[in-house]
Design a protein around this motif. Structure first.
Motif, short mmCIF file in Angstrom:
data_model
loop_
_atom_site.label_atom_id
_atom_site.label_comp_id
_atom_site.label_asym_id
_atom_site.label_seq_id
_atom_site.Cartn_x
_atom_site.Cartn_y
_atom_site.Cartn_z
N TYR A 76 -8.48 0.74 -6.51
CA TYR A 76 -7.66 0.25 -5.40
C TYR A 76 -6.27 0.88 -5.40
N LYS A 77 -6.03 1.80 -6.32
CA LYS A 77 -4.71 2.45 -6.36
C LYS A 77 -4.73 3.59 -5.34
N ASN A 78 -4.84 3.21 -4.06
CA ASN A 78 -5.04 4.25 -3.03
C ASN A 78 -4.21 3.97 -1.78
N ASN A 79 -4.36 4.84 -0.79
CA ASN A 79 -3.52 4.71 0.41
C ASN A 79 -3.85 3.46 1.21
N ARG A 80 -5.09 2.98 1.09
CA ARG A 80 -5.47 1.78 1.82
C ARG A 80 -4.70 0.56 1.31
N THR A 81 -4.69 0.40 0.01
CA THR A 81 -3.96 -0.73 -0.58
C THR A 81 -2.45 -0.55 -0.32
N TYR A 82 -1.99 0.69 -0.45
CA TYR A 82 -0.57 0.99 -0.18
C TYR A 82 -0.20 0.49 1.21
N ASN A 83 -1.04 0.83 2.22
CA ASN A 83 -0.77 0.40 3.59
C ASN A 83 -0.80 -1.11 3.74
N GLN A 84 -1.74 -1.74 3.04
CA GLN A 84 -1.83 -3.21 3.11
C GLN A 84 -0.55 -3.86 2.61
N VAL A 85 -0.03 -3.33 1.52
CA VAL A 85 1.20 -3.91 0.95
C VAL A 85 2.36 -3.70 1.92
N ILE A 86 2.47 -2.48 2.46
CA ILE A 86 3.55 -2.20 3.42
C ILE A 86 3.44 -3.14 4.62
N SER A 87 2.21 -3.34 5.13
CA SER A 87 2.03 -4.23 6.29
C SER A 87 2.51 -5.63 5.96
N GLU A 88 2.11 -6.14 4.81
CA GLU A 88 2.53 -7.51 4.45
C GLU A 88 4.04 -7.63 4.32
N MET A 89 4.65 -6.56 3.83
CA MET A 89 6.11 -6.60 3.68
C MET A 89 6.78 -6.62 5.05
N LEU A 90 6.26 -5.80 5.97
CA LEU A 90 6.81 -5.76 7.33
C LEU A 90 6.62 -7.10 8.03
N GLU A 91 5.41 -7.64 7.91
CA GLU A 91 5.11 -8.93 8.56
C GLU A 91 6.03 -10.04 8.05
#
Ligand SMILES: NC(=O)c1ccc[n+]([C@@H]2O[C@H](COP(=O)([O-])OP(=O)(O)OC[C@H]3O[C@@H](n4cnc5c(N)ncnc54)[C@H](O)[C@@H]3O)[C@@H](O)[C@H]2O)c1
Ligand SMILES: [Zn+2]
Length: 358
Positions: A76-91
């Motif tokens: 899971y150390k990939n761009n998909r998880t990276y994007n998920q974390v960024i989305s949650e931070m923005l939200e």
């Protein structure tokens, strides 16, 4: 122990605090060193084991956090998880004055580090390493990255934390295999840098294997200081930092060659160190006859994880494809003695001969 890491990079360096029981003070320390929102990045495994204690410490300090959880595992150390974390931070309205706290092993540290380095062009980062590898290795030195399907750690930058908070007691819940993984990295740094540390490990290996608290605290503090000293002298791996690749050239090749897909990183590095010792003997840098104890120690940690049906040609090919290889020679870290590493280009014949002696 408090280690200060000076840095000429984008911030003024950082401190690594190491102490058994420090977890109860994490809230207070983080509160003192932040002024905006705090994001806590972790995974379910660590959350289940340690979040309650951390929350308690945060509560005492009047610190609130936005908790973000990602699945557990290197895959899971990939761009998909990276994007998920960024989305949650923005939200959640996380802004540029926020701090990201990574609470986990090397995977969480590397992923969270890259998020912190890039979110709004960089926010504050605090590492709370929970695995032995993270406490002695990955939380120190500023390398952060995610993997790509074609290559590991290939999307990344150097980004220093503002602080590393290490409590060796947290290692109490670590699986045996993960604990041994970390021990290999400690043996590695001892062999390339500190004879005294090597002798300590050799003499106290039984106490270390049953996770004696004093022994662990000493090992973590000593290895973290050694790594900090090396990366301060060579933050961007121009030369000295390369010695930390001891055992890793062959180790990585084993990990990526299909046959050993299930080998753990530590064991792969263990075999890599044994091969580097054989190569050092082959090039007459070291008389292995006088260093049987190193072989015995590494083999003890390797245990039953033997190499079988090794295919030297395939492994050689994998190593020459590595970004560090040049002109059909492969760059290895060898030893002229304990704590006397040298970098040497190895040819195929010497590799094959040394492999036969493993
Ligand atoms: N940035 C660097 O300089 C650097 C250096 C070395 C390794 N790394 C990276 O680190 C990763 C490997 O780190 P790792 O070995 O910590 O792997 P990891 O983060 O996957 O942790 C190993 C396992 O232990 C669990 N765990 C962690 N702490 C625990 C605890 N206290 N109790 C119980 N379980 C716990 C994790 O959830 C995971 O399942 C790799 O991705 C590697 O590329 C980076
Ligand atoms: Zn390693």
């Amino acid at each position: 122990m408090n280690i200060r890491v000076a840095s000429s990079a984008h911030n003024n360096g950082y401190s690594i605090q190491i102490k058994s029981g420090l977890l109860s003070k994490f809230g207070q320390i983080i509160k003192k060193n932040t002024n905006g929102p705090v994001v806590l990045l972790t995974n379910k495994t660590i959350h289940k084991l340690w979040y309650k204690d951390l929350r308690h410490s945060f509560e005492k300090a009047g610190l609130k956090e936005k908790l973000i959880m990602v699945p557990d595992g290197e895959r899971y150390k990939n761009n998909r998880t990276y994007n998920q974390v960024i989305s949650e931070m923005l939200e959640n309205g996380i802004n540029r004055y926020s701090t990201l706290v990574t609470f986990g092993g090397g995977v969480i540290g590397d992923l969270g580090g890259l998020v912190a380095a890039t979110y709004m062009r960089g926010i504050k980062l605090i590492h709370v390493p929970t695995s032995l590898i993270a406490q002695v290795d990955s939380s120190i030195g500023g390398k952060v990255a995610i993997d790509h399907p074609m290559a590991k750690n290939i999307v990344g930058v150097f980004y220093n934390p503002t602080q590393v908070l290490t409590d060796p007691n947290i290692l109490g819940t670590l699986a045996e295999k993960e604990y041994i993984n970390g021990l290999f990295e400690i043996v590695k740094i001892a062999l390339v840098r500190d004879k005294g540390l090597y002798e300590y490990i050799y003499k106290n290996i039984n106490a270390i294997l049953i996770r004696d608290t004093k022994a662990i605290e000493y090992l973590v503090s000593k290895s973290a200081s050694l790594k900090a000293e090396i990366i301060q002298k060579d933050p961007y791996e121009k030369r000295l930092r390369m010695i930390l690749n001891f055992g890793h050239t062959f180790g990585h090749a084993l990990e990526t060659s299909g046959q050993y897909k299930n080998i753990s990183h530590g064991v792969a590095v263990g075999w890599g160190m044994l091969l580097a010792l054989q190569l050092s003997h082959h090039y007459k840098l070291l008389d292995l006859g006088k260093h049987q104890d190193k072989i015995d120690l590494i083999k003890k940690l390797i245990g039953k994880n033997k190499l079988y049906n090794i295919n030297p040609k395939n492994i050689w090919k994998t190593m020459t494809l590595d970004k560090k290889a040049k002109n059909n020679k492969v760059r290895f870290v060898l030893l002229k003695g304990i704590a006397r590493p040298i970098i040497q280009d190895i040819d195929k014949n010497s590799f094959i001969k040394s492999l036969e002696n493993l």
